[in-house]
Design an enzyme around this catalytic site. Structure first.
Site, PDB file in Angstrom:
ATOM      1  N   ASP A   1      18.764  46.030  58.235  1.00 18.23           N
ATOM      2  CA  ASP A   1      20.128  46.562  58.542  1.00 18.23           C
ATOM      3  C   ASP A   1      21.086  45.768  57.729  1.00 18.23           C
ATOM      4  O   ASP A   1      22.218  45.246  58.402  1.00 18.23           O
ATOM      5  CB  ASP A   1      20.356  46.482  60.062  1.00 18.23           C
TER       6      ASP A   1
ATOM      7  N   ASP B   1      19.498  34.364  52.253  1.00 19.63           N
ATOM      8  CA  ASP B   1      19.430  35.931  51.772  1.00 19.63           C
ATOM      9  C   ASP B   1      18.072  36.381  52.351  1.00 19.63           C
ATOM     10  O   ASP B   1      17.193  35.579  52.525  1.00 19.63           O
ATOM     11  CB  ASP B   1      19.380  35.786  50.225  1.00 19.63           C
TER      12      ASP B   1
ATOM     13  N   GLU C   1      20.469  35.956  58.450  1.00 15.89           N
ATOM     14  CA  GLU C   1      21.995  36.523  58.055  1.00 15.89           C
ATOM     15  C   GLU C   1      22.542  35.628  56.915  1.00 15.89           C
ATOM     16  O   GLU C   1      22.386  34.162  56.861  1.00 15.89           O
ATOM     17  CB  GLU C   1      23.010  36.252  59.361  1.00 15.89           C
TER      18      GLU C   1
END
Length: 223
Positions: free
Chosen positions: A143, A124, A92
């Site tokens: 996602d 990242d 994240e």
């Protein structure tokens, strides 16, 4: 219906807001927005769960899994529900979102993150995958946006292109699978997957979202 902001953060990518939706006769729910763009809420989580369920079914032995994008934790939750999973690395980029999950601002967050199989990486996802060792994962779930046509951040476009997909192929073990969630079918992404992996599959999923019929897509490729 009333919206109450409960957390806000600024980063180099812009603004992240977590707010409660309060409606008489309905449970209080959470909604996450990035730069004003709806990311997800806790009212309808079937698409996040479907991503994980469908992906896990494609791998015979998904011992090590990467989830790109923490969101509100529902994809991760579904991955952890599979007893075959020994490690779930969640990547994240937003530290504030990780903090909200850890400190209980997102109420179910501390319980999810307490699972000893979770490895939380603040980075990242493109950099995290590029730095991962060869043959280290059985399943990579991405996602990070609503798909290549609905970028939360413009820099995420690289996630759907061949150079990054080459890194994913490298870190997948033999028989490993990449699964990418998208709000719409992407011919360009399918072509990039075929270029890199030599195969690609695109599957639609019908979902009822707040009494609306919606269709989402999973783009997959096998290593």
């Amino acid at each position: 219906m009333e919206y109450v902001e409960i957390a806000r953060a600024e980063s180099e990518r812009g603004e992240l807001v977590l707010r409660e939706r309060r409606e008489e006769g309905a449970p209080t729910s959470l909604e996450l927005r990035a730069n004003g763009i709806f990311v997800m809420d806790t009212v309808e989580t079937s698409s996040e769960r479907a991503l994980a369920t469908a992906a896990l079914a494609l791998v015979e032995d998904p011992r090590a899994v990467v989830v790109g994008g923490l969101g509100l934790g529902y994809t991760m939750h579904e991955v952890l529900a599979d007893s075959r999973v020994e490690k779930c690395a969640v990547v994240e980029i937003e530290q504030s979102l990780v903090d909200w999950m850890r400190d209980g601002t997102v109420p179910h967050g501390p319980t999810l993150l307490a699972d000893q199989r979770v490895v939380l990486v603040v980075a990242d996802v493109a950099a995290a995958i590029a730095e991962a060792p060869d043959d280290s994962y059985d399943l990579v779930l991405l996602d990070v946006d609503n798909g290549p046509g609905y970028l939360v951040h413009d820099s995420n476009a690289a996630v759907y292109r061949a150079p990054f997909l080459e890194h994913v192929r490298r870190v997948l073990r033999p028989g490993g699978v990449l699964v990418i969630w998208s709000a719409d079918r992407s011919d360009e992404l399918e072509a990039a997957l075929r270029e890199v992996f030599g195969n690609a599959d695109t599957t639609s999923y019908d979902v009822l979202l707040q009494e609306r019929d919606e269709q989402y897509w999973l783009h997959t490729a096998k290593g």
